[in-house]
Design a protein around this motif. Structure first.
Motif, PDB file in Angstrom:
ATOM      1  N   LEU A 199       7.446  -5.050   3.664  1.00  0.00           N
ATOM      2  CA  LEU A 199       6.159  -4.342   3.682  1.00  0.00           C
ATOM      3  C   LEU A 199       5.538  -4.295   5.079  1.00  0.00           C
ATOM      4  CD1 LEU A 199       4.630  -5.703   0.364  1.00  0.00           C
ATOM      5  CD2 LEU A 199       5.588  -3.450   0.763  1.00  0.00           C
ATOM      6  N   SER A 203       2.496  -0.898   2.589  1.00  0.00           N
ATOM      7  CA  SER A 203       2.605   0.141   1.547  1.00  0.00           C
ATOM      8  C   SER A 203       2.196   1.512   2.055  1.00  0.00           C
ATOM      9  CB  SER A 203       1.756  -0.235   0.315  1.00  0.00           C
ATOM     10  OG  SER A 203       2.121  -1.478  -0.210  1.00  0.00           O
ATOM     11  N   ASP A 220       4.332   5.158  -9.064  1.00  0.00           N
ATOM     12  CA  ASP A 220       4.263   4.553  -7.739  1.00  0.00           C
ATOM     13  C   ASP A 220       3.399   3.286  -7.845  1.00  0.00           C
ATOM     14  OD1 ASP A 220       3.489   3.904  -5.036  1.00  0.00           O
ATOM     15  OD2 ASP A 220       3.972   5.959  -4.443  1.00  0.00           O
ATOM     16  N   HIS A 221       3.917   2.161  -7.326  1.00  0.00           N
ATOM     17  CA  HIS A 221       3.156   0.912  -7.442  1.00  0.00           C
ATOM     18  C   HIS A 221       1.791   1.000  -6.774  1.00  0.00           C
ATOM     19  CE1 HIS A 221       3.519  -0.937  -3.316  1.00  0.00           C
ATOM     20  NE2 HIS A 221       4.459  -0.016  -3.220  1.00  0.00           N
ATOM     21  N   ARG A 222       1.640   1.926  -5.831  1.00  0.00           N
ATOM     22  CA  ARG A 222       0.334   2.100  -5.186  1.00  0.00           C
ATOM     23  C   ARG A 222      -0.682   2.738  -6.132  1.00  0.00           C
ATOM     24  NH1 ARG A 222       2.744   4.965   0.105  1.00  0.00           N
ATOM     25  NH2 ARG A 222       3.855   6.010  -1.592  1.00  0.00           N
ATOM     26  N   HIS A 223      -0.168   3.241  -7.261  1.00  0.00           N
ATOM     27  CA  HIS A 223      -1.054   3.718  -8.328  1.00  0.00           C
ATOM     28  C   HIS A 223      -1.194   2.655  -9.418  1.00  0.00           C
ATOM     29  CE1 HIS A 223      -2.841   6.284 -11.402  1.00  0.00           C
ATOM     30  NE2 HIS A 223      -1.898   5.842 -12.230  1.00  0.00           N
ATOM     31  N   ASN A 225      -0.200  -0.536  -9.591  1.00  0.00           N
ATOM     32  CA  ASN A 225      -0.449  -1.935  -9.241  1.00  0.00           C
ATOM     33  C   ASN A 225      -1.529  -2.069  -8.175  1.00  0.00           C
ATOM     34  OD1 ASN A 225       0.501  -4.750  -9.771  1.00  0.00           O
ATOM     35  ND2 ASN A 225       0.887  -4.719  -7.571  1.00  0.00           N
ATOM     36  N   ARG A 226      -2.366  -1.081  -8.053  1.00  0.00           N
ATOM     37  CA  ARG A 226      -3.358  -1.049  -6.972  1.00  0.00           C
ATOM     38  C   ARG A 226      -4.219  -2.306  -6.950  1.00  0.00           C
ATOM     39  NH1 ARG A 226      -6.705   4.398  -6.131  1.00  0.00           N
ATOM     40  NH2 ARG A 226      -4.552   5.048  -5.765  1.00  0.00           N
ATOM     41  N   GLU A 235       1.563  -7.414  -2.896  1.00  0.00           N
ATOM     42  CA  GLU A 235       2.698  -6.533  -2.655  1.00  0.00           C
ATOM     43  C   GLU A 235       2.262  -5.067  -2.516  1.00  0.00           C
ATOM     44  OE1 GLU A 235       5.741  -7.494  -2.157  1.00  0.00           O
ATOM     45  OE2 GLU A 235       5.676  -9.585  -2.829  1.00  0.00           O
ATOM     46  N   THR A 236       0.997  -4.790  -2.770  1.00  0.00           N
ATOM     47  CA  THR A 236       0.483  -3.424  -2.694  1.00  0.00           C
ATOM     48  C   THR A 236      -0.680  -3.373  -1.711  1.00  0.00           C
ATOM     49  OG1 THR A 236       1.136  -3.069  -5.005  1.00  0.00           O
ATOM     50  CG2 THR A 236      -0.433  -1.502  -4.058  1.00  0.00           C
ATOM     51  N   PHE A 237      -0.536  -2.563  -0.676  1.00  0.00           N
ATOM     52  CA  PHE A 237      -1.557  -2.444   0.381  1.00  0.00           C
ATOM     53  C   PHE A 237      -1.894  -3.796   1.003  1.00  0.00           C
ATOM     54  CE2 PHE A 237      -2.853   1.227  -2.485  1.00  0.00           C
ATOM     55  CZ  PHE A 237      -2.166   2.167  -1.737  1.00  0.00           C
TER      56      PHE A 237
END
Length: 325
Positions: A199, A203, A220-223, A225-226, A235-237
Motif C-alpha cells: 500500500l 489505496s 472495490d475495497h475503497r467502497h 471497506n472504507r 488496509e484502506t486509505f
C-alpha cells in the motif's frame, strides 16, 4: 532498477502487488489483462511478485501460475500469504497451515514456495508462537524456502522479529504511515530481515487521482471497506477517513517537484529508506506497471522536501489513523 538485499539475495527494488491483478478479484476477473500486466512487469525488470491465497479465492495465484509456466526465470521470486482463507480467526493449526501451503503450491504450479507469509493473523496468535514453529517444519519439509509475516502494526512486527528464521516482514509504509521508520525498520535492517512495503500509495490517495467526486465500484475495497466494515480499516486509505485523506493528499500534491508525478514522489520517499527491500505497488494494467517502475529512476528526495512531507504527516495525518498502527 537498483537491487537491494532481501533474505540473503538481491532483488530489484520495485515489485508487483497482485491483490487486484487483472482489474478485479470477483466476477469481472480478466485473466488476459492479468497476463499482460505480469508480462509488462517482467519486461520492465520486476522480479518480485506478491500475492495471497485469499485473493480472488485463489484466482490471483492461479493467474500467476499460468504466467510462471511461460517464463522460466530463476531470478523471479513469488511471495504468497496464508492464514486468512478458511483459517482466520481461530483455525490456526499445523494441519491448516500445511493444507493451505499445498493448495498454493498447486495453484502456482511450483515444487516449493519461494516465500510464504503469515497473512495478518491475530496478535495473540503471533504471541503464542506456534505458527512460527509450523512454518519452520514446512521449511524443513521442503515445501517452503523462506517464511515471513505480513503485519498490521509495529507491535506485531516487533513480535515477529523475535522469531529465529524470519526472512521478511510486510508492512504498510508510506507518506501517510510513517511510524514503522521509528523503530521497526531500523531493527529489521539490523537483523537482516527483508522489508516488503505494501500500500505505498495509500489505496490511491498518494497517486494524485482521487478527488471528492471519485466513485468506486461496489466490489472495490475503497467502497465496501472504507470504514473497516470487512477487514482492518488500515488496509484502506492507510486508515484515514476518506475526506481527511483527500485533504492531506492535496497538501502532498502541492509539494511534488517538477519532473515527478505524485505517485513517483511517494514511491521515491519509501525507497529513500535503506531498510526497505522492495516496494510492491499494485497495478491493474501494463501501463501502470511501467509508471511505477520509473520511480526507481528518480534521485533521492532532498532533505527540505522530506521535512515538508513529515510536517504534512504530523499536522494532517498522524493523529487520525484508525485501526492497528
Amino acid at each position: 532498477m537498483q537491487t537491494r538485499q532481501f533474505a540473503g539475495f538481491a532483488i530489484p527494488e520495485i515489485g508487483l502487488g497482485c491483490w487486484q491483478l487483472g482489474g478485479g478479484w470477483r466476477d469481472d476477473w480478466d485473466d488476459t489483462i492479468a497476463q499482460q500486466t505480469l508480462s509488462a512487469a517482467h519486461d520492465a525488470g520486476v522480479r518480485f511478485i506478491d500475492t495471497a491465497d485469499v485473493y480472488g479465492d485463489g484466482a490471483s495465484e492461479r493467474s500467476i501460475g499460468k504466467f510462471l509456466a511461460t517464463r522460466k526465470d530463476p531470478s523471479l521470486v513469488v511471495a504468497t500469504k496464508l492464514g486468512r482463507a478458511g483459517i482466520y480467526p481461530d483455525g490456526y493449526t499445523r494441519g491448516s497451515l500445511r493444507d493451505a501451503t499445498l493448495r498454493s503450491i498447486d495453484r502456482l504450479g511450483v515444487d516449493a514456495l519461494d516465500l510464504t507469509q503469515l497473512h495478518c493473523v491475530p496478535t495473540d496468535v503471533l504471541r503464542q508462537g506456534d505458527v512460527f514453529e509450523w512454518l519452520r517444519e514446512l521449511q524443513q519439509e521442503g515445501l517452503i524456502r523462506r517464511w515471513g509475516a505480513s503485519v498490521e502494526s509495529v507491535e506485531e512486527g516487533l513480535i515477529c522479529l523475535d522469531q529465529p528464521g524470519l526472512a521478511s516482514l510486510q508492512v504498510i509504509f508510506n507518506i501517510f504511515r510513517q511510524k514503522p521508520a521509528e523503530e521497526l525498520l531500523p531493527r529489521a535492517h539490523a537483523q537482516g530481515v527483508g522489508i516488503i512495503v505494501r500500500l505505498p500509495l495509500a489505496s490511491g490517495l498518494l497517486g494524485g487521482k482521487i478527488t471528492r467526486e471519485t466513485v468506486f465500484r461496489q466490489d472495490d475495497h475503497r467502497h465496501f471497506n472504507r470504514d473497516g466494515q470487512h477487514f482492518n480499516v488500515g488496509e484502506t486509505f492507510a486508515g484515514l477517513e476518506l475526506e481527511r485523506g483527500i485533504t492531506a493528499a492535496e497538501q502532498v500534491a502541492a509539494l511534488v517537484p517538477p519532473g515527478l508525478t505524485m505517485a513517483q514522489m511517494a514511491l521515491r520517499w519509501i525507497l529513500d529508506h535503506e531498510a526497505v527491500s522492495v516496494v510492491i505497488p499494485g497495478a491493474s494494467s501494463p501501463s501502470q506497471v511501467v509508471a511505477n517502475v520509473t520511480a526507481a529512476d528518480a534521485a533521492p528526495l532532498p532533505a527540505t522536501l522530506r521535512a515538508a512531507l513529515a510536517q504534512v504527516y504530523v499536522q494532517h495525518v498522524r493523529d487520525h489513523i484508525r485501526g492497528p498502527y
